[in-house]
Design a protein around this motif. Structure first.
Motif, PDB file in Angstrom:
ATOM      1  N   CYS A  31       0.808  -1.221   0.000  1.00  0.00           N
ATOM      2  CA  CYS A  31       0.000   0.000   0.000  1.00  0.00           C
ATOM      3  C   CYS A  31       0.840   1.271   0.000  1.00  0.00           C
ATOM      4  N   ASP A  32       1.976   1.267   0.702  1.00  0.00           N
ATOM      5  CA  ASP A  32       2.839   2.443   0.717  1.00  0.00           C
ATOM      6  C   ASP A  32       3.607   2.492  -0.590  1.00  0.00           C
ATOM      7  N   ARG A  33       3.396   3.562  -1.341  1.00  0.00           N
ATOM      8  CA  ARG A  33       3.959   3.683  -2.684  1.00  0.00           C
ATOM      9  C   ARG A  33       4.752   4.977  -2.825  1.00  0.00           C
ATOM     10  N   ASP A  34       5.892   4.898  -3.508  1.00  0.00           N
ATOM     11  CA  ASP A  34       6.614   6.085  -3.959  1.00  0.00           C
ATOM     12  C   ASP A  34       6.003   6.458  -5.294  1.00  0.00           C
ATOM     13  N   ILE A  35       5.658   7.730  -5.446  1.00  0.00           N
ATOM     14  CA  ILE A  35       5.040   8.195  -6.689  1.00  0.00           C
ATOM     15  C   ILE A  35       5.838   9.380  -7.218  1.00  0.00           C
ATOM     16  N   ARG A  36       6.067   9.370  -8.534  1.00  0.00           N
ATOM     17  CA  ARG A  36       6.770  10.487  -9.195  1.00  0.00           C
ATOM     18  C   ARG A  36       5.856  11.063 -10.255  1.00  0.00           C
ATOM     19  N   PHE A  37       5.682  12.382 -10.191  1.00  0.00           N
ATOM     20  CA  PHE A  37       4.860  13.124 -11.136  1.00  0.00           C
ATOM     21  C   PHE A  37       5.787  13.935 -12.026  1.00  0.00           C
ATOM     22  N   VAL A  38       5.562  13.914 -13.347  1.00  0.00           N
ATOM     23  CA  VAL A  38       6.371  14.691 -14.291  1.00  0.00           C
ATOM     24  C   VAL A  38       5.434  15.657 -15.012  1.00  0.00           C
ATOM     25  N   PHE A  39       5.792  16.952 -14.992  1.00  0.00           N
ATOM     26  CA  PHE A  39       4.939  18.004 -15.544  1.00  0.00           C
ATOM     27  C   PHE A  39       5.421  18.481 -16.909  1.00  0.00           C
ATOM     28  N   GLU A  40       4.578  19.252 -17.570  1.00  0.00           N
ATOM     29  CA  GLU A  40       4.843  19.725 -18.928  1.00  0.00           C
ATOM     30  C   GLU A  40       6.119  20.534 -19.049  1.00  0.00           C
ATOM     31  N   ASP A  41       6.540  21.214 -17.989  1.00  0.00           N
ATOM     32  CA  ASP A  41       7.757  22.021 -18.052  1.00  0.00           C
ATOM     33  C   ASP A  41       9.005  21.216 -17.685  1.00  0.00           C
ATOM     34  N   GLY A  42       8.840  19.899 -17.471  1.00  0.00           N
ATOM     35  CA  GLY A  42       9.964  19.039 -17.131  1.00  0.00           C
ATOM     36  C   GLY A  42      10.216  18.901 -15.640  1.00  0.00           C
ATOM     37  N   SER A  43       9.535  19.715 -14.839  1.00  0.00           N
ATOM     38  CA  SER A  43       9.716  19.608 -13.393  1.00  0.00           C
ATOM     39  C   SER A  43       9.077  18.321 -12.885  1.00  0.00           C
ATOM     40  N   GLU A  44       9.540  17.892 -11.715  1.00  0.00           N
ATOM     41  CA  GLU A  44       9.045  16.656 -11.128  1.00  0.00           C
ATOM     42  C   GLU A  44       8.711  16.862  -9.655  1.00  0.00           C
ATOM     43  N   LYS A  45       7.819  16.032  -9.180  1.00  0.00           N
ATOM     44  CA  LYS A  45       7.481  16.005  -7.761  1.00  0.00           C
ATOM     45  C   LYS A  45       7.419  14.540  -7.355  1.00  0.00           C
ATOM     46  N   THR A  46       7.980  14.204  -6.201  1.00  0.00           N
ATOM     47  CA  THR A  46       7.874  12.844  -5.690  1.00  0.00           C
ATOM     48  C   THR A  46       7.227  12.885  -4.316  1.00  0.00           C
ATOM     49  N   ASP A  47       6.564  11.809  -3.976  1.00  0.00           N
ATOM     50  CA  ASP A  47       5.912  11.705  -2.679  1.00  0.00           C
ATOM     51  C   ASP A  47       5.724  10.225  -2.364  1.00  0.00           C
ATOM     52  N   THR A  48       5.519   9.935  -1.100  1.00  0.00           N
ATOM     53  CA  THR A  48       5.176   8.585  -0.669  1.00  0.00           C
ATOM     54  C   THR A  48       3.768   8.638  -0.105  1.00  0.00           C
ATOM     55  N   VAL A  49       2.896   7.792  -0.613  1.00  0.00           N
ATOM     56  CA  VAL A  49       1.498   7.793  -0.177  1.00  0.00           C
ATOM     57  C   VAL A  49       1.037   6.360   0.081  1.00  0.00           C
ATOM     58  N   ASN A  50       0.020   6.236   0.919  1.00  0.00           N
ATOM     59  CA  ASN A  50      -0.616   4.949   1.161  1.00  0.00           C
ATOM     60  C   ASN A  50      -1.861   4.908   0.290  1.00  0.00           C
ATOM     61  N   VAL A  51      -1.817   4.131  -0.775  1.00  0.00           N
ATOM     62  CA  VAL A  51      -2.919   4.103  -1.744  1.00  0.00           C
ATOM     63  C   VAL A  51      -4.102   3.273  -1.254  1.00  0.00           C
ATOM     64  N   CYS A  52      -3.920   2.550  -0.158  1.00  0.00           N
ATOM     65  CA  CYS A  52      -5.025   1.753   0.386  1.00  0.00           C
ATOM     66  C   CYS A  52      -5.857   2.567   1.379  1.00  0.00           C
ATOM     67  N   ASP A  53      -5.191   3.467   2.137  1.00  0.00           N
ATOM     68  CA  ASP A  53      -5.893   4.268   3.139  1.00  0.00           C
ATOM     69  C   ASP A  53      -6.676   5.421   2.521  1.00  0.00           C
ATOM     70  N   SER A  54      -6.161   5.959   1.437  1.00  0.00           N
ATOM     71  CA  SER A  54      -6.818   7.083   0.778  1.00  0.00           C
ATOM     72  C   SER A  54      -6.881   6.784  -0.709  1.00  0.00           C
ATOM     73  N   ALA A  55      -8.040   6.972  -1.286  1.00  0.00           N
ATOM     74  CA  ALA A  55      -8.234   6.628  -2.700  1.00  0.00           C
ATOM     75  C   ALA A  55      -7.975   7.817  -3.624  1.00  0.00           C
ATOM     76  N   SER A  56      -7.384   8.884  -3.077  1.00  0.00           N
ATOM     77  CA  SER A  56      -7.152  10.055  -3.934  1.00  0.00           C
ATOM     78  C   SER A  56      -5.910  10.823  -3.466  1.00  0.00           C
ATOM     79  N   TYR A  57      -5.413  11.646  -4.383  1.00  0.00           N
ATOM     80  CA  TYR A  57      -4.249  12.491  -4.122  1.00  0.00           C
ATOM     81  C   TYR A  57      -4.457  13.788  -4.881  1.00  0.00           C
TER      82      TYR A  57
END
Length: 108
Positions: A77-103
């Motif tokens: 359930c605990d997942r590392d997630i990386r988001f990549v945006f149109e300008d090339g910037s990135e954001k990373t976070d660790t979330v529990n995808v089982c406890d919360s169904a949204s981000y």
């Protein structure tokens, strides 16, 4: 007597089979102000994120909400997630995808 033994053996066999991991559907709300181009996920602490973009050929424009499916996400359930945006910037976070169904991606 034989049927009791057979029933007990079947029960023990069924209990020994591990539970299959379920896919997790996860909602992403993009309030970042930028179009989200790519999204990657892996079990937390694994060190590298999966090479498969969960958005595939899609993008998630700013102000929109979309759903991604994390294959076997319920197994870890605990997942590392990386988001990549149109300008090339990135954001990373660790979330529990089982406890919360949204981000929600916020600005900055």
């Amino acid at each position: 007597m034989l049927s009791t033994r057979l029933a007990s053996a079947l029960l023990l066999t069924a209990l020994a089979v591990p539970a299959l991991a379920q896919d997790v559907s996860y909602q992403i709300t993009n309030d970042s102000g930028l179009t989200l181009m790519e999204l990657y996920s892996a079990p937390a602490g694994e060190g590298s994120l999966a090479s498969d973009d969960l958005l595939a050929a899609q993008v998630l424009p700013a102000g929109e909400t979309g759903t991604v499916t994390i294959a076997g996400g319920s197994e870890t359930c605990d997942r590392d997630i990386r988001f990549v945006f149109e300008d090339g910037s990135e954001k990373t976070d660790t979330v529990n995808v089982c406890d919360s169904a949204s981000y929600t991606l916020s600005p900055g």
